[in-house]
Design a protein around this motif. Structure first.
Motif, short mmCIF file in Angstrom:
data_model
loop_
_atom_site.label_atom_id
_atom_site.label_comp_id
_atom_site.label_asym_id
_atom_site.label_seq_id
_atom_site.Cartn_x
_atom_site.Cartn_y
_atom_site.Cartn_z
N GLU A 14 13.91 -64.95 -14.03
CA GLU A 14 13.48 -65.05 -12.35
C GLU A 14 15.76 -65.94 -12.21
O GLU A 14 15.84 -65.54 -11.07
CB GLU A 14 13.10 -66.06 -12.54
N GLU A 15 15.54 -66.73 -13.41
CA GLU A 15 17.56 -67.20 -12.90
C GLU A 15 18.60 -66.39 -13.64
O GLU A 15 19.44 -66.94 -12.52
CB GLU A 15 16.94 -68.45 -14.38
N THR A 16 18.22 -65.61 -14.60
CA THR A 16 19.51 -65.10 -14.07
C THR A 16 19.43 -63.28 -15.14
O THR A 16 21.01 -62.56 -14.90
CB THR A 16 20.15 -65.39 -15.74
N GLY A 17 18.17 -63.03 -14.28
CA GLY A 17 18.27 -61.91 -14.73
C GLY A 17 18.52 -61.02 -16.30
O GLY A 17 18.01 -59.65 -16.44
N ALA B 134 23.86 -65.85 -12.58
CA ALA B 134 23.10 -67.43 -12.65
C ALA B 134 22.22 -66.42 -10.86
O ALA B 134 22.78 -65.84 -9.74
CB ALA B 134 24.11 -68.15 -11.68
N ASP B 135 21.16 -66.49 -10.72
CA ASP B 135 20.41 -66.64 -9.40
C ASP B 135 20.88 -67.65 -8.33
O ASP B 135 20.20 -69.14 -8.97
CB ASP B 135 18.75 -66.96 -9.47
N GLN B 136 21.71 -67.56 -7.45
CA GLN B 136 22.30 -68.29 -6.11
C GLN B 136 21.00 -68.99 -5.66
O GLN B 136 21.37 -69.48 -4.56
CB GLN B 136 22.53 -67.80 -5.08
N ASP B 137 19.60 -68.05 -5.65
CA ASP B 137 18.61 -69.40 -4.45
C ASP B 137 18.41 -71.17 -6.04
O ASP B 137 18.79 -72.68 -5.09
CB ASP B 137 17.64 -69.07 -4.99
N GLU B 138 18.56 -70.64 -6.85
CA GLU B 138 17.92 -71.40 -7.98
C GLU B 138 19.05 -72.80 -9.15
O GLU B 138 19.14 -73.25 -8.74
CB GLU B 138 16.98 -70.77 -9.28
#
Length: 158
Positions: A68-71, A115-119
């Motif tokens: 979820e955080e980085t793919g 980086a997941d830009q939401d978190e």
């Protein structure tokens, strides 16, 4: 960072009061470098991970959180340790108080991490001496030190 249905249901009853949650932490390393993320809610660098959901195995939670955080995908090599207490207390910007008890896993990165830009604001690789100069969650120093001791014990060069 989306709140799980489980945590949301508890929060609807207790508000922002302290909630103790089991968590997982990924100690993703390549020799003497560690993959850290700068979190949007605090601006601080830290290891990645999150809460374990009801019915979820901790290792499954770790794979889910990193995805979820980085793919990215990781391979778990072992357990670094289990951490809790004051260093693991967090008050989020919305006032929610959480005390985590987290199992830290030694991991190898198997695919690119973005980086997941939401978190997350960004991710980066850092040597231990570089980490000391970062604005960071203090508890990661102990986890990284334990990971390095584990590497020495296993005969892996740092």
């Amino acid at each position: 960072m989306p709140v799980s249905d489980y945590v949301a249901s508890i929060r609807s009853r207790i508000g922002t009061d302290l909630l103790l949650l089991p968590g997982v932490t990924a100690v993703i390393r390549e020799r003497d470098r560690f993959l850290l993320a700068r979190h949007r809610h605090s601006g601080l660098w830290s290891l990645m991970g999150g809460a374990v959901e009801p019915g979820e195995e901790p290792a499954e939670a770790l794979h889910r959180e990193i995805g979820e955080e980085t793919g990215a995908a990781v391979r778990i090599r072992g357990i670094v340790g289990v951490y809790g207490g004051d260093p693991m207390m967090v008050t989020y910007p919305n006032g929610d108080q959480v005390g985590y008890v987290t199992t830290a896993y030694d991991c190898e990165l198997l695919s690119a991490a973005v980086a997941d830009q939401d978190e997350l604001l960004e991710v980066g690789w850092f040597a231990r001496d570089e980490i000391a100069a970062l604005p960071r969650r203090d508890w990661i120093d102990r986890v990284i030190a334990d990971a390095l001791v584990g590497m020495e014990t296993a005969g892996t060069s740092a």
